[in-house]
Design a protein around this motif. Structure first.
Motif, mmCIF file in Angstrom:
data_model
loop_
_atom_site.group_PDB
_atom_site.id
_atom_site.type_symbol
_atom_site.label_atom_id
_atom_site.label_comp_id
_atom_site.label_asym_id
_atom_site.label_seq_id
_atom_site.Cartn_x
_atom_site.Cartn_y
_atom_site.Cartn_z
ATOM 1 N N VAL A 165 -9.803 0.712 -6.100
ATOM 2 C CA VAL A 165 -10.321 1.341 -4.880
ATOM 3 C C VAL A 165 -9.661 2.709 -4.684
ATOM 4 O O VAL A 165 -10.330 3.702 -4.356
ATOM 5 C CB VAL A 165 -10.086 0.427 -3.656
ATOM 6 C CG1 VAL A 165 -10.438 1.135 -2.365
ATOM 7 C CG2 VAL A 165 -10.875 -0.866 -3.807
ATOM 8 N N ILE A 166 -8.351 2.760 -4.889
ATOM 9 C CA ILE A 166 -7.633 4.032 -4.767
ATOM 10 C C ILE A 166 -8.154 5.026 -5.807
ATOM 11 O O ILE A 166 -8.361 6.205 -5.505
ATOM 12 C CB ILE A 166 -6.113 3.825 -4.924
ATOM 13 C CG1 ILE A 166 -5.584 2.980 -3.772
ATOM 14 C CG2 ILE A 166 -5.387 5.162 -4.990
ATOM 15 C CD1 ILE A 166 -4.141 2.560 -3.919
ATOM 16 N N ALA A 169 -11.520 6.336 -4.683
ATOM 17 C CA ALA A 169 -11.352 7.205 -3.511
ATOM 18 C C ALA A 169 -10.773 8.562 -3.906
ATOM 19 O O ALA A 169 -11.267 9.611 -3.473
ATOM 20 C CB ALA A 169 -10.464 6.520 -2.476
ATOM 21 N N LEU A 172 -13.382 10.640 -5.656
ATOM 22 C CA LEU A 172 -14.333 11.238 -4.717
ATOM 23 C C LEU A 172 -13.719 12.430 -3.988
ATOM 24 O O LEU A 172 -14.399 13.437 -3.736
ATOM 25 C CB LEU A 172 -14.828 10.184 -3.724
ATOM 26 C CG LEU A 172 -15.715 9.093 -4.326
ATOM 27 C CD1 LEU A 172 -15.993 8.001 -3.292
ATOM 28 C CD2 LEU A 172 -17.019 9.673 -4.872
ATOM 29 N N VAL A 173 -12.417 12.340 -3.671
ATOM 30 C CA VAL A 173 -11.730 13.475 -3.036
ATOM 31 C C VAL A 173 -11.707 14.674 -3.988
ATOM 32 O O VAL A 173 -11.990 15.808 -3.582
ATOM 33 C CB VAL A 173 -10.300 13.079 -2.601
ATOM 34 C CG1 VAL A 173 -9.482 14.307 -2.208
ATOM 35 C CG2 VAL A 173 -10.344 12.075 -1.459
#
Length: 196
Positions: A165-166, A169, A172-173
């Protein structure tokens, strides 16, 4: 067949590096001095896309976690990173872009690649001495990860959050930042850096 595949993938990667301008030390130094951000945008987009695809693939069961390798953190990694960054800023090449640039026939890139081989040989010859020093002592448990990695017992900095998940994320950042960055910072008086 594995070597042939590695050569083909390496050649394709080198071609892509050349097409985006990463084989030009002028563009790289322009990026590092925050004058021209085209390469930074490209690098962030590539890292973000790869991160999303890899970690989402792990979550979907398409990528086997066992194929991933968590590297140990130790003092020498940080010292090596500082030396790599300094060398990158001074020469305008990192190992990948230097080899791709050498393939285009640049003499300075050939000297850079030769220096890299000499440095690697020097490290191999002195490794037994470095092995017993503080530079090789593990930091934060050695193979620590930001989030928990399924099927492993590596210590996680955020134990309750899955590493996949990290990874998605953060990817995406990186992608968002790549699209948000301008080609040049506003107010910069820097001229366009020639690609050579």
């Amino acid at each position: 067949m594995t070597i042939v595949l590695a050569l083909l993938i390496g050649a394709a990667f080198g071609f892509a590096l050349d097409r985006v301008g990463a084989t030009s030390p002028n563009l790289i130094i322009g990026m590092l001095s925050l004058r021209v951000l085209h390469l930074m945008k490209t690098i962030l987009l590539a890292i973000g896309t790869a991160s999303v695809l890899m970690f989402a693939g792990q979550m979907a069961g398409l990528v086997e976690v066992g194929h991933m390798s968590v590297k140990a953190a130790y003092g020498g990694v940080f010292l090596g990173g500082i030396l790599l960054g300094l060398g990158w800023a001074v020469s305008g090449f990192c190992p990948g872009t230097g080899l791709a640039s050498a393939a285009t026939g640049r003499w300075d890139a050939l000297v850079f690649a030769g220096g890299g081989l000499v440095g690697a040989a020097a490290f191999m010859l002195t490794y037994p001495w470095f092995e017993g020093t503080f530079l090789m002592a593990e930091i934060a448990g050695g193979k620590a990860t930001v989030g928990a990695v399924p099927g492993t017992d590596y210590p996680a900095l955020i134990p309750g959050l899955p590493g996949d998940v990290i990874g998605v994320a953060l990817g995406l950042v990186f992608i968002a930042v790549a699209f948000a960055l301008p080609d040049r910072l506003s107010g910069s008086r820097a001229r366009a850096v020639p690609a050579e």
